[in-house]
Design a protein around this motif. Structure first.
Motif, PDB file in Angstrom:
ATOM      1  N   GLY A  15       0.796  -1.219   0.000  1.00  0.00           N
ATOM      2  CA  GLY A  15       0.000   0.000   0.000  1.00  0.00           C
ATOM      3  C   GLY A  15       0.829   1.269   0.000  1.00  0.00           C
ATOM      4  N   LEU A  16       0.392   2.241   0.801  1.00  0.00           N
ATOM      5  CA  LEU A  16       1.083   3.530   0.851  1.00  0.00           C
ATOM      6  C   LEU A  16       2.511   3.385   1.359  1.00  0.00           C
ATOM      7  CD1 LEU A  16      -1.678   5.930   2.245  1.00  0.00           C
ATOM      8  CD2 LEU A  16      -0.958   5.602  -0.129  1.00  0.00           C
ATOM      9  N   GLY A  17       2.708   2.500   2.339  1.00  0.00           N
ATOM     10  CA  GLY A  17       4.054   2.309   2.877  1.00  0.00           C
ATOM     11  C   GLY A  17       5.035   1.831   1.826  1.00  0.00           C
ATOM     12  N   ARG A  18       4.594   0.911   1.005  1.00  0.00           N
ATOM     13  CA  ARG A  18       5.470   0.412  -0.061  1.00  0.00           C
ATOM     14  C   ARG A  18       5.737   1.501  -1.096  1.00  0.00           C
ATOM     15  NH1 ARG A  18       6.264  -5.192  -3.043  1.00  0.00           N
ATOM     16  NH2 ARG A  18       7.171  -4.439  -4.979  1.00  0.00           N
ATOM     17  N   ALA A  19       4.724   2.266  -1.455  1.00  0.00           N
ATOM     18  CA  ALA A  19       4.922   3.354  -2.419  1.00  0.00           C
ATOM     19  C   ALA A  19       5.919   4.378  -1.888  1.00  0.00           C
ATOM     20  CB  ALA A  19       3.586   4.028  -2.728  1.00  0.00           C
ATOM     21  N   ILE A  20       5.853   4.658  -0.597  1.00  0.00           N
ATOM     22  CA  ILE A  20       6.801   5.589   0.019  1.00  0.00           C
ATOM     23  C   ILE A  20       8.211   4.998  -0.017  1.00  0.00           C
ATOM     24  CG2 ILE A  20       7.479   6.653   2.211  1.00  0.00           C
ATOM     25  CD1 ILE A  20       4.420   6.916   2.791  1.00  0.00           C
ATOM     26  N   ALA A  21       8.322   3.718   0.294  1.00  0.00           N
ATOM     27  CA  ALA A  21       9.635   3.064   0.257  1.00  0.00           C
ATOM     28  C   ALA A  21      10.233   3.113  -1.140  1.00  0.00           C
ATOM     29  CB  ALA A  21       9.500   1.613   0.728  1.00  0.00           C
ATOM     30  N   GLU A  22       9.427   2.842  -2.141  1.00  0.00           N
ATOM     31  CA  GLU A  22       9.912   2.878  -3.526  1.00  0.00           C
ATOM     32  C   GLU A  22      10.417   4.266  -3.890  1.00  0.00           C
ATOM     33  OE1 GLU A  22       6.485   1.504  -5.606  1.00  0.00           O
ATOM     34  OE2 GLU A  22       6.939  -0.623  -5.299  1.00  0.00           O
ATOM     35  N   ILE A 184      -7.502   7.278  -1.842  1.00  0.00           N
ATOM     36  CA  ILE A 184      -6.353   6.887  -2.648  1.00  0.00           C
ATOM     37  C   ILE A 184      -6.643   5.517  -3.264  1.00  0.00           C
ATOM     38  CG2 ILE A 184      -3.875   6.495  -2.652  1.00  0.00           C
ATOM     39  CD1 ILE A 184      -4.729   9.369  -1.880  1.00  0.00           C
ATOM     40  N   ARG A 185      -6.267   5.346  -4.507  1.00  0.00           N
ATOM     41  CA  ARG A 185      -6.554   4.099  -5.210  1.00  0.00           C
ATOM     42  C   ARG A 185      -5.676   2.966  -4.665  1.00  0.00           C
ATOM     43  NH1 ARG A 185      -9.036   3.624  -9.992  1.00  0.00           N
ATOM     44  NH2 ARG A 185      -8.599   5.794 -10.523  1.00  0.00           N
ATOM     45  N   THR A 186      -6.300   2.099  -3.915  1.00  0.00           N
ATOM     46  CA  THR A 186      -5.643   0.931  -3.354  1.00  0.00           C
ATOM     47  C   THR A 186      -6.582  -0.266  -3.540  1.00  0.00           C
ATOM     48  OG1 THR A 186      -6.627   1.202  -1.152  1.00  0.00           O
ATOM     49  CG2 THR A 186      -4.546   2.361  -1.573  1.00  0.00           C
ATOM     50  N   PRO A 187      -6.097  -1.498  -3.296  1.00  0.00           N
ATOM     51  CA  PRO A 187      -7.006  -2.646  -3.394  1.00  0.00           C
ATOM     52  C   PRO A 187      -8.247  -2.494  -2.524  1.00  0.00           C
ATOM     53  CG  PRO A 187      -4.741  -3.401  -3.332  1.00  0.00           C
ATOM     54  CD  PRO A 187      -4.701  -1.913  -3.101  1.00  0.00           C
ATOM     55  N   MET A 188      -8.112  -1.828  -1.374  1.00  0.00           N
ATOM     56  CA  MET A 188      -9.255  -1.643  -0.486  1.00  0.00           C
ATOM     57  C   MET A 188     -10.307  -0.732  -1.111  1.00  0.00           C
ATOM     58  SD  MET A 188      -9.357  -0.195   3.410  1.00  0.00           S
ATOM     59  CE  MET A 188      -8.930   1.489   2.898  1.00  0.00           C
ATOM     60  N   THR A 189      -9.879   0.396  -1.667  1.00  0.00           N
ATOM     61  CA  THR A 189     -10.864   1.317  -2.243  1.00  0.00           C
ATOM     62  C   THR A 189     -11.438   0.768  -3.543  1.00  0.00           C
ATOM     63  OG1 THR A 189      -9.103   2.555  -3.365  1.00  0.00           O
ATOM     64  CG2 THR A 189      -9.805   3.353  -1.204  1.00  0.00           C
ATOM     65  N   GLU A 190     -10.626   0.039  -4.296  1.00  0.00           N
ATOM     66  CA  GLU A 190     -11.120  -0.515  -5.548  1.00  0.00           C
ATOM     67  C   GLU A 190     -12.127  -1.648  -5.328  1.00  0.00           C
ATOM     68  OE1 GLU A 190      -7.482  -1.422  -7.637  1.00  0.00           O
ATOM     69  OE2 GLU A 190      -7.645   0.438  -8.794  1.00  0.00           O
ATOM     70  N   ALA A 191     -12.167  -2.163  -4.094  1.00  0.00           N
ATOM     71  CA  ALA A 191     -13.129  -3.209  -3.771  1.00  0.00           C
ATOM     72  C   ALA A 191     -14.493  -2.644  -3.357  1.00  0.00           C
ATOM     73  CB  ALA A 191     -12.581  -4.101  -2.661  1.00  0.00           C
ATOM     74  N   MET A 192     -14.606  -1.319  -3.277  1.00  0.00           N
ATOM     75  CA  MET A 192     -15.875  -0.711  -2.898  1.00  0.00           C
ATOM     76  C   MET A 192     -16.947  -0.964  -3.951  1.00  0.00           C
ATOM     77  SD  MET A 192     -14.978   2.985  -1.152  1.00  0.00           S
ATOM     78  CE  MET A 192     -14.442   3.701  -2.680  1.00  0.00           C
ATOM     79  N   ARG A 193     -18.205  -0.996  -3.503  1.00  0.00           N
ATOM     80  CA  ARG A 193     -19.309  -1.113  -4.447  1.00  0.00           C
ATOM     81  C   ARG A 193     -19.308   0.061  -5.409  1.00  0.00           C
ATOM     82  NH1 ARG A 193     -23.163  -1.368  -0.060  1.00  0.00           N
ATOM     83  NH2 ARG A 193     -24.200   0.352  -1.141  1.00  0.00           N
ATOM     84  N   GLU A 194     -19.760  -0.170  -6.627  1.00  0.00           N
ATOM     85  CA  GLU A 194     -19.730   0.850  -7.669  1.00  0.00           C
ATOM     86  C   GLU A 194     -20.504   2.092  -7.270  1.00  0.00           C
ATOM     87  OE1 GLU A 194     -18.857   2.823 -11.183  1.00  0.00           O
ATOM     88  OE2 GLU A 194     -17.956   1.025 -10.294  1.00  0.00           O
ATOM     89  N   ASP A 195     -21.662   1.942  -6.590  1.00  0.00           N
ATOM     90  CA  ASP A 195     -22.452   3.110  -6.213  1.00  0.00           C
ATOM     91  C   ASP A 195     -21.731   3.966  -5.175  1.00  0.00           C
ATOM     92  OD1 ASP A 195     -22.823   0.959  -4.404  1.00  0.00           O
ATOM     93  OD2 ASP A 195     -24.636   1.883  -3.612  1.00  0.00           O
TER      94      ASP A 195
END
Length: 243
Positions: A15-22, A184-195
């Motif tokens: 997630g964000l931690g990995r993006a920061i590390a990169e 922020i676009r992460t697997p968690m937010t992308e799993a939200m219902r479309e509505d």
């Protein structure tokens, strides 16, 4: 921007931690990836370039001993210059359904974990006369979210912690700032219902979700010398949501 510096990042395996590390490694830093999932942390280290630029350490951020060892691990790279307190958990439920254990887990992980990381890193940085601590809050700590009394309280607490800590160590050359990401676009937010996705998207003036790399860029700014006269600040990375 971070050439020759050593950074410790909690929750750095994804997630964000990995993006920061990169981003930190791309800017010349060497990083210690602290995560409760050691296998994921080790995989992240391999992806970052191996032992010459990164180190994986299993760490439970609610443990004082674990956090002390995590910060001390940066000695392998010359000692901690940057601390990013990013690790977190979610246990969402309305107050009526939320258990006390789930309330405490979220508060302990976010607030206690951030306090332990800030305290351990500041103890080293104050002796060196320089250092930057970046704490990960959330826009939820500003406005509150339905079903997140635990998370919103924790993220608001990190803001207060950041400001108080910044006042304590500013005269010693140590800066403490916070970031409040929005959606922020992460697997968690992308799993939200479309509505729900569309509803929340409609609340963002810029008309899109943020990317982890955009939060990482702000963390890099706060970690480096471009923000040398900033401490106790809370930077929102939200696309204008909740202005």
């Amino acid at each position: 921007m971070l050439e020759g510096r050593a950074a410790v990042i909690t929750g750095g395996a994804q997630g964000l931690g990995r993006a920061i590390a990169e981003r930190f490694v791309a800017e010349g830093a060497r990083v210690v990836i602290g995560d409760v999932d050691l296998a994921s942390a080790e995989a992240t280290v391999a992806d970052l370039g191996g032992a010459s630029v990164a180190l994986a350490v299993r760490c439970d951020v609610t443990s004082e001993a674990d956090m002390a060892l995590l910060v001390a691990s940066a000695d392998e790279f010359g000692g901690v210059d940057v601390m990013v307190n990013n690790a977190g958990v979610l246990r969402d439920a309305t107050m009526r359904k939320m258990t006390l254990d789930d309330f405490r887990l979220v508060l302990d992980t976010h607030v206690q974990g951030t306090w332990l990381g800030t305290r351990a890193a500041a103890a080293v940085m104050r002796e060196r006369g320089v250092g930057s601590i970046v704490n990960m809050s959330s826009i939820s700590g500003k406005v509150g979210n339905l079903g997140q009394t635990n998370y919103s309280a924790a993220k608001a607490g990190i803001v207060g912690l950041t400001k108080a800590a910044a006042k304590e160590v500013a005269h010693l050359g140590v800066r403490v700032n916070a970031i409040q990401p929005g959606l922020i676009r992460t697997p968690m937010t992308e799993a939200m219902r479309e509505d729900i996705w569309q509803q929340r998207l409609g609340e963002i003036p810029m008309g899109r979700f943020g990317e982890p790399e955009e939060v990482a860029a702000v963390a890099t700014f706060l970690a480096g010398d471009l923000s040398s006269y900033m401490t106790g600040c809370v930077l929102e990375v939200t696309g204008g949501r909740h202005m």
